[in-house]
Motif scaffolding. Structure first.
Motif, PDB file in Angstrom:
ATOM      1  N   ASP A  86      69.725  14.328  -8.057  1.00  0.00           N
ATOM      2  CA  ASP A  86      70.461  13.286  -8.772  1.00  0.00           C
ATOM      3  C   ASP A  86      69.756  11.949  -8.530  1.00  0.00           C
ATOM      4  OD1 ASP A  86      72.256  11.196  -9.443  1.00  0.00           O
ATOM      5  OD2 ASP A  86      73.961  12.544  -9.179  1.00  0.00           O
ATOM      6  N   LYS A  88      70.779   8.944  -8.628  1.00  0.00           N
ATOM      7  CA  LYS A  88      71.573   7.918  -7.937  1.00  0.00           C
ATOM      8  C   LYS A  88      71.838   8.273  -6.484  1.00  0.00           C
ATOM      9  CE  LYS A  88      73.746   6.217 -12.117  1.00  0.00           C
ATOM     10  NZ  LYS A  88      74.951   6.030 -12.871  1.00  0.00           N
ATOM     11  N   THR A  89      72.276   9.512  -6.219  1.00  0.00           N
ATOM     12  CA  THR A  89      72.653   9.890  -4.858  1.00  0.00           C
ATOM     13  C   THR A  89      71.523  10.539  -4.078  1.00  0.00           C
ATOM     14  OG1 THR A  89      73.468  12.070  -5.535  1.00  0.00           O
ATOM     15  CG2 THR A  89      75.045  10.233  -5.572  1.00  0.00           C
ATOM     16  N   GLU A  91      70.971  13.696  -3.973  1.00  0.00           N
ATOM     17  CA  GLU A  91      71.357  15.051  -3.588  1.00  0.00           C
ATOM     18  C   GLU A  91      70.799  16.058  -4.591  1.00  0.00           C
ATOM     19  OE1 GLU A  91      75.519  15.457  -2.887  1.00  0.00           O
ATOM     20  OE2 GLU A  91      75.595  13.703  -1.596  1.00  0.00           O
ATOM     21  N   ARG A 141      66.582  13.029  -1.492  1.00  0.00           N
ATOM     22  CA  ARG A 141      66.699  12.523  -0.126  1.00  0.00           C
ATOM     23  C   ARG A 141      65.924  13.420   0.826  1.00  0.00           C
ATOM     24  NH1 ARG A 141      72.831  12.150   0.383  1.00  0.00           N
ATOM     25  NH2 ARG A 141      72.303  13.274   2.265  1.00  0.00           N
TER      26      ARG A 141
END
Length: 174
Positions: A86, A88-89, A91, A141
């Motif tokens: 994703d 934005k996150t 993940e 991440r």
């Protein structure tokens, strides 16, 4: 009995240490309470190393000899894992095993499904895979990537040796 009084010398200055200590502790408390360190993950600049083909070619040709080959993974005993995160996150939202793009890769449900699929692939003695290239989107991440690396390093090749050849590339855009 008479007491003698000390004569006060006007050149002597008496410092009030209690007030100085009070001010020092107030400053110390202010700096401790207002200090906000940035999160550790934001300090890590994740730059993946370029892919290095580390296994032999299926055709027996020396690697790099074919000047017309624009795909460095062609004819290598390589399994590609695509990790889509994703933006934005950061993940992981989907995984794929196989092709270099999401449309060519076989979709995998999650990390547990990835581990099961890899065990299935590496248990088959007919599979030629000796290395894994993990294609990762830029927004992934670091801790999410490390979960996938852990799954890969737990795998055993058909000859019983652990899988130790891992490479990383940025996921092609689009």
């Amino acid at each position: 009995m008479r007491r003698r009084r000390k004569r006060h010398n006007p050149s002597e200055v008496e410092l009030n240490l209690a007030a100085m200590l009070d001010m020092a502790f107030q400053l110390l408390t202010f700096f401790i309470l207002t200090f906000r360190p940035p999160p550790l993950e934001g300090q890590i600049s994740l730059r993946l190393p370029p892919p290095q083909p580390i296994s032999g070619s299926k055709t027996g040709q020396q690697l790099g000899d074919d000047q017309n080959n624009t795909n460095p993974l062609k004819n290598l005993d390589t399994l590609t894992i695509s990790v889509f995160a994703d933006p934005k996150t950061g993940e992981v939202v989907s995984l794929g095993v196989g092709g270099p793009s999401q449309s060519e890769a076989q979709p995998i449900g999650g990390l547990a499904a990835l581990e099961g699929r890899l065990k299935e692939l590496f248990a088959d003695p007919g599979n030629p895979f000796e290395q894994v290239i993990i294609q990762v989107s830029e927004s992934c991440r670091y801790d999410e990537l490390m979960k996938i690396v852990d799954i890969c390093t737990r795998q055993k090749l058909p000859n019983g040796k652990p899988l130790s050849k891992l490479s990383f590339v940025d996921l092609p855009s689009g």
